[in-house]
Write a protein that holds these residues in place. Structure first.
Motif, short mmCIF file in Angstrom:
data_model
loop_
_atom_site.label_atom_id
_atom_site.label_comp_id
_atom_site.label_asym_id
_atom_site.label_seq_id
_atom_site.Cartn_x
_atom_site.Cartn_y
_atom_site.Cartn_z
N PRO A 132 -20.36 18.64 -28.90
CA PRO A 132 -20.24 20.07 -28.61
C PRO A 132 -19.66 20.82 -29.82
O PRO A 132 -18.93 20.26 -30.63
CB PRO A 132 -19.26 20.12 -27.42
CG PRO A 132 -19.28 18.75 -26.85
CD PRO A 132 -19.54 17.82 -28.00
N GLU A 133 -20.01 22.10 -29.92
CA GLU A 133 -19.53 22.89 -31.05
C GLU A 133 -18.03 23.11 -30.96
O GLU A 133 -17.46 23.18 -29.87
CB GLU A 133 -20.25 24.24 -31.12
CG GLU A 133 -19.97 25.20 -29.99
CD GLU A 133 -20.80 24.93 -28.75
OE1 GLU A 133 -20.60 25.62 -27.74
OE2 GLU A 133 -21.67 24.03 -28.78
N ASN A 134 -17.39 23.17 -32.11
CA ASN A 134 -15.97 23.55 -32.18
C ASN A 134 -15.72 24.24 -33.51
O ASN A 134 -16.55 24.15 -34.43
CB ASN A 134 -15.05 22.33 -32.01
CG ASN A 134 -15.19 21.34 -33.14
OD1 ASN A 134 -14.76 21.60 -34.26
ND2 ASN A 134 -15.80 20.19 -32.86
N PHE A 135 -14.59 24.94 -33.59
CA PHE A 135 -14.30 25.76 -34.77
C PHE A 135 -13.29 25.10 -35.70
O PHE A 135 -12.71 25.77 -36.56
CB PHE A 135 -13.76 27.12 -34.32
CG PHE A 135 -14.81 28.06 -33.80
CD1 PHE A 135 -15.49 28.91 -34.64
CD2 PHE A 135 -15.13 28.07 -32.45
CE1 PHE A 135 -16.47 29.77 -34.16
CE2 PHE A 135 -16.09 28.92 -31.95
CZ PHE A 135 -16.77 29.77 -32.81
N LEU A 136 -13.08 23.79 -35.56
CA LEU A 136 -12.04 23.14 -36.36
C LEU A 136 -12.34 23.22 -37.85
O LEU A 136 -11.43 23.44 -38.66
CB LEU A 136 -11.90 21.67 -35.92
CG LEU A 136 -11.37 21.47 -34.49
CD1 LEU A 136 -11.28 19.98 -34.16
CD2 LEU A 136 -10.01 22.14 -34.32
N ALA A 137 -13.60 23.05 -38.24
CA ALA A 137 -13.94 23.12 -39.67
C ALA A 137 -13.73 24.54 -40.19
O ALA A 137 -13.29 24.74 -41.33
CB ALA A 137 -15.38 22.67 -39.89
N VAL A 138 -14.05 25.54 -39.38
CA VAL A 138 -13.85 26.93 -39.77
C VAL A 138 -12.36 27.22 -39.92
O VAL A 138 -11.93 27.88 -40.89
CB VAL A 138 -14.48 27.88 -38.73
CG1 VAL A 138 -14.27 29.34 -39.12
CG2 VAL A 138 -15.96 27.58 -38.56
N LEU A 139 -11.57 26.72 -38.99
CA LEU A 139 -10.12 26.92 -39.05
C LEU A 139 -9.54 26.27 -40.30
O LEU A 139 -8.72 26.87 -41.00
CB LEU A 139 -9.48 26.34 -37.79
CG LEU A 139 -7.95 26.37 -37.71
CD1 LEU A 139 -7.43 27.79 -37.84
CD2 LEU A 139 -7.48 25.76 -36.41
N GLU A 140 -9.98 25.04 -40.59
CA GLU A 140 -9.48 24.34 -41.77
C GLU A 140 -9.83 25.08 -43.05
O GLU A 140 -8.99 25.23 -43.94
CB GLU A 140 -10.05 22.92 -41.80
CG GLU A 140 -9.81 22.16 -43.10
CD GLU A 140 -8.34 21.84 -43.36
OE1 GLU A 140 -8.01 21.47 -44.49
OE2 GLU A 140 -7.52 21.98 -42.42
N LYS A 141 -11.05 25.58 -43.14
CA LYS A 141 -11.44 26.32 -44.35
C LYS A 141 -10.60 27.58 -44.50
O LYS A 141 -10.14 27.91 -45.61
CB LYS A 141 -12.92 26.71 -44.29
CG LYS A 141 -13.36 27.51 -45.52
CD LYS A 141 -14.83 27.87 -45.50
CE LYS A 141 -15.18 28.68 -46.73
NZ LYS A 141 -16.62 29.10 -46.73
N GLY A 142 -10.38 28.28 -43.40
CA GLY A 142 -9.58 29.50 -43.47
C GLY A 142 -8.15 29.23 -43.90
O GLY A 142 -7.60 29.94 -44.74
#
Length: 293
Positions: free
Chosen positions: A223-233
């Motif tokens: 399932p999709e999650n935003f962990l990679a987006v959070l880490e990049k930010g």
């Protein structure tokens, strides 16, 4: 008419309901999370969009991570200090909906909560992750957090909290958010279901199967999650904000954050494979408070 479509079971079920209502024209909007998970998400969304006959607009979330240049926090525009880490990305989605003159946006908000263990199942809540940089004032406040509480609402509290973070942005853009999965009758219906129909969102996934969609859409392996987006930010934009916070901070000055412990967390973040996501909360609160001064 718009619908948030992430590619998951919650928004997928809402999209199926919108299709059944036969609105003449429906726009769909979604954030793509990137990476291998994002590729699978893109395919799920494509199938759902085609099945529901939506006019689709996607936004690569990786291009709008938390604290990114040009975002509401970077510009220090007044905003909710409790804003979610994906605020910058959803700001773009809301702008796109307004540009397409959507007056109503259907969302899948509330799906996680109505499929969760009900209190009658006696399920144990997960142990909260400790926050090493809390100051004495915050610790004392937490000891009193369960006193003088308001009556328990009809809707799950996490759903109401999500509304508080998510919906004002839509209203400012002139879009009225509607969350069918948070309707009190739906909430009550799901409370009465045996847990096997809710475990893993079994009922939601079965409805997607019965609509004729493939198994990898109904029950994705990743399932999709935003962990990679959070880490990049955090890695690219948040740590410089933290450096500035260590020099001068509202939260440290007021005693809610221990500046020494926060400084240690900053030093550890450079060598850590993943920046602790809890740092996002303290940074977002600090920046949000500054935006209101």
């Amino acid at each position: 008419m718009g619908v948030e479509l992430s590619g998951g079971a919650d928004s997928g079920n809402v999209a199926l309901a919108i299709k059944a209502a036969r609105f003449p024209e429906v726009y769909s909007f979604g954030l793509l999370v990137g990476g291998s998970t994002g590729r699978q998400q893109r395919e799920r969304r494509r199938v759902l969009v085609e099945h529901c006959d939506c006019r689709d607009t996607v936004t690569p979330a990786m291009q709008h991570p938390p604290f990114c240049a040009g975002g509401v926090r970077d510009l220090c525009k007044p905003h909710d200090p409790a804003g979610a880490f994906y605020q910058e990305a959803f700001d773009v989605v809301r702008e796109q909906a307004a540009a397409r003159r959507c007056e109503v946006m259907f969302t899948g908000s509330g799906g996680d909560e109505i499929n969760a263990h009900h209190s009658r199942t006696q399920a144990e809540l997960p142990t909260p992750e400790p926050v090493p940089w809390l100051g004495g004032k915050a610790i004392r406040a937490l000891a009193e957090v369960d006193e003088h509480l308001a009556p328990i609402p009809v809707l799950p509290v996490p759903t109401l909290m999500a509304f508080g973070m998510h919906n004002p942005g839509f209203l400012r853009a002139g879009v009225w958010p509607v969350s069918p999965l948070a309707h009190p009758r739906i909430v009550r219906f799901m409370e009465q279901l045996p847990h096997e129909h809710k475990r893993g969102k079994a009922l939601f996934r079965e409805r997607i199967r019965r609509a004729g969609l493939p198994e990898w859409v109904a029950a994705p392996a990743e399932p999709e999650n935003f962990l990679a987006v959070l880490e990049k930010g955090l890695r690219s934009y948040g740590l410089p904000v933290l450096d500035d916070m260590l020099k001068e901070s509202i939260l440290v000055d007021l005693g809610y954050v221990d500046g020494r412990a926060l400084g240690e967390a900053r030093r550890n973040a450079d060598s850590a494979p993943v920046v602790p996501d809890l740092l996002c909360d303290v940074l977002a609160l600090e920046v949000g408070l500054r935006s209101l001064m």
